[in-house]
Design a protein around this motif. Sequence first.
Motif, PDB file in Angstrom:
ATOM      1  N   ALA A 158       4.711   0.736  -5.917  1.00 43.64           N
ATOM      2  CA  ALA A 158       3.622  -0.553  -6.325  1.00 43.64           C
ATOM      3  C   ALA A 158       4.382  -1.595  -6.583  1.00 43.64           C
ATOM      4  CB  ALA A 158       2.650   0.044  -7.570  1.00 43.64           C
ATOM      5  N   ARG A 159       3.848  -2.727  -6.120  1.00 39.68           N
ATOM      6  CA  ARG A 159       4.525  -4.271  -6.428  1.00 39.68           C
ATOM      7  C   ARG A 159       3.470  -4.903  -7.099  1.00 39.68           C
ATOM      8  NH1 ARG A 159       8.100  -1.276  -6.415  1.00 39.68           N
ATOM      9  NH2 ARG A 159       9.825  -0.865  -5.003  1.00 39.68           N
ATOM     10  N   ILE A 160       3.461  -5.114  -8.024  1.00 39.31           N
ATOM     11  CA  ILE A 160       2.297  -5.760  -8.656  1.00 39.31           C
ATOM     12  C   ILE A 160       2.948  -7.037  -9.462  1.00 39.31           C
ATOM     13  CG2 ILE A 160       0.117  -5.827 -10.409  1.00 39.31           C
ATOM     14  CD1 ILE A 160      -0.126  -2.918  -9.200  1.00 39.31           C
ATOM     15  N   LEU A 220      -5.539  -4.422  -8.897  1.00 39.47           N
ATOM     16  CA  LEU A 220      -4.774  -4.069  -8.037  1.00 39.47           C
ATOM     17  C   LEU A 220      -4.104  -2.787  -8.074  1.00 39.47           C
ATOM     18  CD1 LEU A 220      -2.973  -7.661  -7.763  1.00 39.47           C
ATOM     19  CD2 LEU A 220      -4.290  -6.584  -6.180  1.00 39.47           C
ATOM     20  N   PHE A 221      -3.462  -2.269  -9.141  1.00 38.01           N
ATOM     21  CA  PHE A 221      -3.120  -0.891  -9.096  1.00 38.01           C
ATOM     22  C   PHE A 221      -4.233  -0.072  -8.879  1.00 38.01           C
ATOM     23  CE2 PHE A 221      -2.818   2.940 -11.632  1.00 38.01           C
ATOM     24  CZ  PHE A 221      -1.469   3.796 -11.177  1.00 38.01           C
ATOM     25  N   ALA A 222      -5.470  -0.009  -9.186  1.00 34.15           N
ATOM     26  CA  ALA A 222      -6.544   1.114  -8.927  1.00 34.15           C
ATOM     27  C   ALA A 222      -6.620   0.772  -7.406  1.00 34.15           C
ATOM     28  CB  ALA A 222      -7.621   0.759  -9.950  1.00 34.15           C
ATOM     29  N   SER A 223      -6.808  -0.310  -6.891  1.00 33.08           N
ATOM     30  CA  SER A 223      -6.918  -0.224  -5.390  1.00 33.08           C
ATOM     31  C   SER A 223      -6.003   0.305  -4.669  1.00 33.08           C
ATOM     32  CB  SER A 223      -7.278  -1.595  -5.042  1.00 33.08           C
ATOM     33  OG  SER A 223      -6.274  -2.557  -5.148  1.00 33.08           O
ATOM     34  N   SER A 224      -4.648  -0.018  -5.040  1.00 34.23           N
ATOM     35  CA  SER A 224      -3.429   0.490  -4.394  1.00 34.23           C
ATOM     36  C   SER A 224      -3.517   2.158  -4.284  1.00 34.23           C
ATOM     37  CB  SER A 224      -2.225   0.011  -5.192  1.00 34.23           C
ATOM     38  OG  SER A 224      -2.199  -1.447  -5.059  1.00 34.23           O
ATOM     39  N   VAL A 225      -3.742   2.656  -5.506  1.00 33.94           N
ATOM     40  CA  VAL A 225      -3.513   4.248  -5.401  1.00 33.94           C
ATOM     41  C   VAL A 225      -4.955   4.945  -5.023  1.00 33.94           C
ATOM     42  CG1 VAL A 225      -1.778   4.147  -7.276  1.00 33.94           C
ATOM     43  CG2 VAL A 225      -4.292   4.144  -8.037  1.00 33.94           C
ATOM     44  N   SER A 226      -5.787   4.165  -4.836  1.00 37.59           N
ATOM     45  CA  SER A 226      -7.198   4.563  -4.535  1.00 37.59           C
ATOM     46  C   SER A 226      -7.904   5.806  -5.569  1.00 37.59           C
ATOM     47  CB  SER A 226      -7.142   5.334  -3.082  1.00 37.59           C
ATOM     48  OG  SER A 226      -6.401   6.671  -3.192  1.00 37.59           O
ATOM     49  N   ASP A 227      -7.042   6.447  -6.169  1.00 43.09           N
ATOM     50  CA  ASP A 227      -7.514   7.202  -7.376  1.00 43.09           C
ATOM     51  C   ASP A 227      -6.728   7.100  -8.655  1.00 43.09           C
ATOM     52  OD1 ASP A 227      -8.528   9.032  -9.074  1.00 43.09           O
ATOM     53  OD2 ASP A 227      -8.593  10.648  -7.694  1.00 43.09           O
ATOM     54  N   PRO A 228      -6.924   6.357  -9.577  1.00 41.78           N
ATOM     55  CA  PRO A 228      -6.070   5.848 -10.407  1.00 41.78           C
ATOM     56  C   PRO A 228      -5.793   7.034 -11.553  1.00 41.78           C
ATOM     57  CG  PRO A 228      -7.973   4.571 -10.990  1.00 41.78           C
ATOM     58  CD  PRO A 228      -8.167   5.408  -9.548  1.00 41.78           C
ATOM     59  N   HIS A 229      -6.377   8.173 -11.452  1.00 46.66           N
ATOM     60  CA  HIS A 229      -6.333   9.337 -12.136  1.00 46.66           C
ATOM     61  C   HIS A 229      -5.569  10.402 -11.329  1.00 46.66           C
ATOM     62  CE1 HIS A 229     -10.213   7.712 -13.576  1.00 46.66           C
ATOM     63  NE2 HIS A 229      -9.707   7.779 -14.891  1.00 46.66           N
ATOM     64  N   MET A 283       1.027  -1.151  -0.002  1.00 48.12           N
ATOM     65  CA  MET A 283      -0.062   0.098  -0.046  1.00 48.12           C
ATOM     66  C   MET A 283       0.831   1.209   0.000  1.00 48.12           C
ATOM     67  SD  MET A 283      -3.511   0.991   0.053  1.00 48.12           S
ATOM     68  CE  MET A 283      -4.113  -0.477   0.254  1.00 48.12           C
ATOM     69  N   PHE A 284       0.409   2.345  -0.601  1.00 50.34           N
ATOM     70  CA  PHE A 284       1.155   3.541  -0.806  1.00 50.34           C
ATOM     71  C   PHE A 284       0.971   4.292   0.635  1.00 50.34           C
ATOM     72  CE2 PHE A 284       2.331   2.780  -4.902  1.00 50.34           C
ATOM     73  CZ  PHE A 284       1.203   2.273  -5.614  1.00 50.34           C
ATOM     74  N   LYS A 285       2.233   5.007   0.776  1.00 53.24           N
ATOM     75  CA  LYS A 285       2.089   5.981   1.847  1.00 53.24           C
ATOM     76  C   LYS A 285       2.173   7.505   1.397  1.00 53.24           C
ATOM     77  CE  LYS A 285       4.245   2.504   4.845  1.00 53.24           C
ATOM     78  NZ  LYS A 285       4.851   1.488   3.972  1.00 53.24           N
ATOM     79  N   PRO A 286       1.267   8.246   1.559  1.00 49.52           N
ATOM     80  CA  PRO A 286       1.453   9.739   1.292  1.00 49.52           C
ATOM     81  C   PRO A 286       2.502  10.479   2.184  1.00 49.52           C
ATOM     82  CG  PRO A 286      -0.979   9.200   1.439  1.00 49.52           C
ATOM     83  CD  PRO A 286      -0.021   7.924   2.021  1.00 49.52           C
ATOM     84  N   THR A 287       3.155  11.417   1.681  1.00 58.05           N
ATOM     85  CA  THR A 287       3.983  12.243   2.533  1.00 58.05           C
ATOM     86  C   THR A 287       3.421  13.234   2.802  1.00 58.05           C
ATOM     87  OG1 THR A 287       5.439  13.175   0.684  1.00 58.05           O
ATOM     88  CG2 THR A 287       6.037  10.964   1.509  1.00 58.05           C
ATOM     89  N   PRO A 288       3.990  14.193   3.867  1.00 58.33           N
ATOM     90  CA  PRO A 288       3.316  15.325   4.348  1.00 58.33           C
ATOM     91  C   PRO A 288       3.692  16.218   3.142  1.00 58.33           C
ATOM     92  CG  PRO A 288       4.745  14.568   5.942  1.00 58.33           C
ATOM     93  CD  PRO A 288       4.820  13.630   4.830  1.00 58.33           C
ATOM     94  N   THR A 289       4.947  16.341   2.607  1.00 61.90           N
ATOM     95  CA  THR A 289       4.922  17.303   1.358  1.00 61.90           C
ATOM     96  C   THR A 289       4.316  17.087   0.037  1.00 61.90           C
ATOM     97  OG1 THR A 289       6.985  16.028   0.681  1.00 61.90           O
ATOM     98  CG2 THR A 289       7.100  17.891   2.023  1.00 61.90           C
ATOM     99  N   CYS A 290       3.849  15.658  -0.152  1.00 67.54           N
ATOM    100  CA  CYS A 290       3.045  15.359  -1.344  1.00 67.54           C
ATOM    101  C   CYS A 290       2.053  14.339  -0.950  1.00 67.54           C
ATOM    102  CB  CYS A 290       4.022  14.697  -2.528  1.00 67.54           C
ATOM    103  SG  CYS A 290       3.044  14.597  -4.028  1.00 67.54           S
ATOM    104  N   PRO A 291       0.885  14.306  -0.772  1.00 65.69           N
ATOM    105  CA  PRO A 291      -0.203  13.691  -0.084  1.00 65.69           C
ATOM    106  C   PRO A 291      -0.527  12.627  -1.284  1.00 65.69           C
ATOM    107  CG  PRO A 291      -1.241  15.592  -0.659  1.00 65.69           C
ATOM    108  CD  PRO A 291       0.200  15.855  -0.817  1.00 65.69           C
TER     109      PRO A 291
END
Length: 71
Positions: free
Chosen positions: A16-18, A30-39, A1-9
């Motif tokens: 991603a490891r797919i 899997l990509f879409a679910s990992s990034v929550s918003d694929p756009h 799962m991705f972790k947003p940073t304070p400087t770039c949420p």
Amino acid sequence: MFKPTPTCPLPDIREARIDPTLPVNERLRLFASSVSDPHRFRVGDTAVEVLFDDGAPSLQSCLTNLCKRFQ
């Protein structure tokens, strides 16, 4: 799962490891679910927002025309 940073949420897709042996539809899911918003995501420090124009030519048409120009 991705972790947003304070400087770039936005999630960084480089994390991603797919499994490339999975079927395309499963990898996309899997990509879409990992990034929550694929756009909206980032690649390193670069934010990316994917937009589509309903009146634009298709990707296939653009690639076909590009290949014709390189012949």
